[in-house]
Write an enzyme that holds these catalytic residues in place. Structure first.
Site: not given
Length: 107
Positions: A8-10, A12, A16
């Site tokens: 997941s990443c900030p 999204g 990700t």
């Protein structure tokens, strides 16, 4: 060896999926069985089941965002890495995971 991972990443979006792709590519090149769940902007994809958890040796989680439902990994060794590191250094991360699991089995 079976590895589970959740990315997941900030935002999204890109990181990700880029981190999931990099990890999957490196694991497959080594003959490691892997299942990767993505928690992106469109929701959770390729959800890890409790059956997957029972068969796993380790789980890798990205730590840039809060991962949902981490309690399902209780009892498994957990490796937390930055999403950028997973993209750029999946080979090194898997080297360390393999060494850890080898040492654990010998203990």
């Amino acid at each position: 060896m079976k590895i589970l991972a959740v990315t997941s990443c900030p935002s999204g979006v890109a990181h990700t999926y880029m981190s999931a792709e990099a990890l999957e590519k490196e694991a497959k090149a080594r003959g490691i069985e892997i299942k990767i769940e993505t928690q992106g902007s469109i929701g959770t994809e390729n959800k890890i089941t409790m059956d997957d958890v029972k068969k796993a040796d380790v789980v890798i989680l990205t730590k840039d965002m809060g991962i949902k439902d981490t309690d399902r990994f209780a009892g498994l060794p957990v490796v937390k890495v930055r999403v950028d590191d997973l993209i750029k250094h999946s080979n090194t991360i898997l080297d360390k995971v393999e060494a850890f699991l080898k040492d654990r089995k010998q203990s």
